[in-house]
Design an enzyme around this catalytic site. Structure first.
Site, short mmCIF file in Angstrom:
data_model
loop_
_atom_site.label_atom_id
_atom_site.label_comp_id
_atom_site.label_asym_id
_atom_site.label_seq_id
_atom_site.Cartn_x
_atom_site.Cartn_y
_atom_site.Cartn_z
N GLY A 121 28.37 -32.30 12.86
CA GLY A 121 27.95 -33.52 12.18
C GLY A 121 26.81 -33.23 11.22
CB ALA A 188 4.30 -14.10 31.12
N GLY A 189 6.42 -16.90 29.84
CA GLY A 189 6.48 -18.36 29.86
C GLY A 189 7.44 -18.80 30.95
CB VAL A 190 9.14 -22.05 31.55
CG1 VAL A 190 9.68 -22.74 32.77
CG2 VAL A 190 7.93 -22.79 31.03
CD GLU A 210 2.28 -14.32 27.35
OE1 GLU A 210 3.40 -14.72 27.68
OE2 GLU A 210 1.71 -14.68 26.29
CB ALA A 275 11.90 -15.30 27.45
CG HIS A 450 3.40 -35.33 61.60
ND1 HIS A 450 2.69 -34.35 60.96
CD2 HIS A 450 3.62 -34.88 62.87
CE1 HIS A 450 2.48 -33.35 61.80
NE2 HIS A 450 3.04 -33.64 62.96
#
Ligand code: FAD
Ligand code: NAD
Length: 479
Positions: A121, A188-190, A210, A275, A450
């Site tokens: 589109g 060293a991200g998500v 990183e 990444a 509990h």
């Protein structure tokens, strides 16, 4: 001129499909254009369902079960002999889950009367969209409203260009057919931490390079420190301040050159994952006369209700400002559909939760302690460790803590941070509380079942006022 719709959505990921379903539910004649072909089949669901959230969590869950069987079952008195893994079967299960969910979106489209147009589109301007089907001739659609939801793509870096199945992005790393002996990750991200965890649990020796000197700067410092300690214990070798300057593949081995503390180093690995973040994807999305503007970072410029500079044209999800998260994209999609239908919706961007799906999980909402400090607001903190939580110990999951930050004067909860098993579910309790403007005392006065992991949230709220039951009180100096 071709067909006419009230709403045309471009992109069928979480932002686009949620917008399309909601618009149809609100009585608007809706089409959603999606070009993705996944494993030779046209597919809805976008990055999230096909090559993002869902497949990564499927592999995280499979690899966690393997890791537990190998390392943790013996603590429960369970001996597993001849434990082995079958990566091909793991991948098949992952593909099955993806297929089930993407087909589910297609079923929801049918059930709600959304027309799925398979192809590309492009918003041309003046209430027209060009639709180029996967097969057949292009068609110009006319519509009252357009929702742009074309998502994002991985950032590539010239020093480490992707190469077949050896230097890969996240999609490539979700499709490895065997466990790489040595795995390198840039960033060293998500994604680096989640996919690094998958392959480390299955036996890879994982090194993460990183560029920044700090680890998880978006996370509360205390939680980030705890995460770094636990990841190191799990074998993730995270090297901070490591700037990659080159990567070459020779005879199936990648040599990565990087600079750490001004010293050039080399790392040899069998696979390398790049990444280093994602960027908005707007290729061929807008015709030259569309009138839609991008900001300086390439995101589509929108107002608080996700409307672009062109009235009636909206944009949601990863192509607009804010966190690149599926739940944020979905809620923006719903918001826009409701705006179009004449409702007056609002989205609270301050309370969008974040989760890193490692084990333990890291989850947070609202301010960190550093945020409170930087804003100069008076605050108080309550922390409770899972090592003192009965349910966590019963489950052999003693790692981690819950932290609550509350305003010192009003007692209102400003932020909640957790590192623990099932932290995702815990953070949602804080989101609910914070949406209702809860104070730490509100949580203190509630009765929690509990034993439950949630009791750590209760105790952290009590600890805000130094009233926790199951940890020793902080010593308050008498003046
Ligand atoms: P997308 O999901 O990217 O969908 C956009 C769609 O638009 C695509 O399918 C694309 O084919 C289509 N499209 C683009 N241009 C056109 C066009 N011109 N015509 C037709 N179709 C077009 N987020 C979380 O919240 N939780 C997680 O656990 C999580 N895990 C992730 C793991 C990985 C490995 C990755 C890569 C991402 C993850 N994310 C996660 C992020 C999440 O996937 C994105 O935030 C989310 O998919 C954004 O949704 P979206 O609808 O904006 O875009
Ligand atoms: P990210 O922004 O989380 O992390 C990228 C990391 O790479 C950063 O720490 C950055 O400093 C580092 N980096 C950048 N350039 C580098 C370089 N040249 N050398 C070394 N390090 C470098 O990005 P990501 O991990 O690629 O994830 C992309 C997006 O996908 C994120 O915005 C995230 O929101 C989304 N995502 C979310 C989830 C989740 O919600 N659980 C999971 C996966 C992805």
């Amino acid at each position: 001129m071709g067909r006419t719709f009230d709403v045309v959505v471009i992109g069928g990921g979480p932002g686009g499909y949620a917008a399309a379903i909601k618009a149809a539910q609100l009585g608007l004649k809706t089409a959603c254009i999606e070009k993705r072909v996944h494993q030779s089949t046209p597919a809805l669901g976008g990055t999230c369902l096909n090559v993002g959230c869902i497949p990564s969590k499927a592999l995280l869950d499979s690899s966690h079960k393997f890791f537990e069987a190998r390392n943790d079952f013996k603590a429960h008195g369970i001996q597993v002999k001849d434990l082995s893994m079958d990566v091909a079967l793991m991948q098949q299960r992952k593909d099955k889950v993806v297929k089930q969910l993407t087909q589910g979106i297609s079923t929801l489209f049918k059930a709600n009367g959304v027309q799925w147009l398979q192809g590309i589109g492009q918003y041309l301007g003046k209430k027209t969209v060009e639709f180029r089907p996967l097969e057949g001739a292009p068609e110009t659609l006319s519509c009252e409203h357009v929702i742009l939801a074309s998502g994002s793509e991985p950032i590539s870096i010239p020093v480490a260009p992707l190469q077949e199945d050896i230097i890969v992005d996240s999609s490539g790393a979700l499709a490895f057919t065997e466990v790489p002996k040595r795995l390198g990750i840039i960033g060293a991200g998500v994604i680096g931490l989640e996919l690094g965890s998958v392959w480390a649990r299955l036996g890879s020796q994982v090194t993460i390079l990183e560029a920044m000197d700090s680890f998880l700067p978006m996370v509360d410092k205390q939680i980030g420190k705890e995460a770094a300690k636990l990841y190191r214990k799990q074998g993730l070798d995270v090297r901070l301040g490591a700037r990659v300057v080159g990567a070459q593949v020779k005879q199936g081995t990648v040599t990565v050159n990087y600079v750490e503390a001004d010293i050039e180093q080399t790392l040899e690995v069998d696979k390398l994952i790049v990444a280093v973040g994602r960027r908005p994807y707007t290729e061929n999305l807008l015709g030259s006369g569309s009138g839609v503007n991008l900001d300086e970072r390439g995101f589509i410029f929108v107002n608080a209700h996700c409307e672009t500079d062109v009235p009636g044209v909206y944009a949601v999800g990863d192509i607009v400002r804010g966190p690149m998260l599926a739940h944020k994209a979905m809620e923006e999609g719903v918001l826009v559909a409701e705006c179009i239908a004449g409702c007056k919706p609002e989205l609270n961007y301050d309370l969008i939760p974040s989760v890193i799906y490692t084990h333990p999980e890291v989850a947070w909402v609202g301010w960190s302690e550093e945020d409170a400090k930087n804003r100069g607001e008076p605050y108080k903190v309550g922390v409770f460790p899972f090592a003192a939580n009965g349910r966590a110990l019963a489950a052999h999951e003693p790692a981690g803590l819950v932290k609550i930050i509350a305003h010192k004067d009003t007692d209102r909860i400003l932020g909640m941070h957790a590192i623990s098993t099932q932290a995702t579910e815990l953070v949602m309790q804080a989101v609910v509380a914070m949406e209702f403007g809860a104070t730490a005392q509100d949580l203190q006065l509630m009765v929690f079942a509990h034993p439950a992991l949630s009791e750590a949230l209760h105790e952290a709220a009590l600890a805000v006022d130094n009233k926790a039951i199951h940890i020793a009180p902080r010593r308050v100096r008498k003046s």
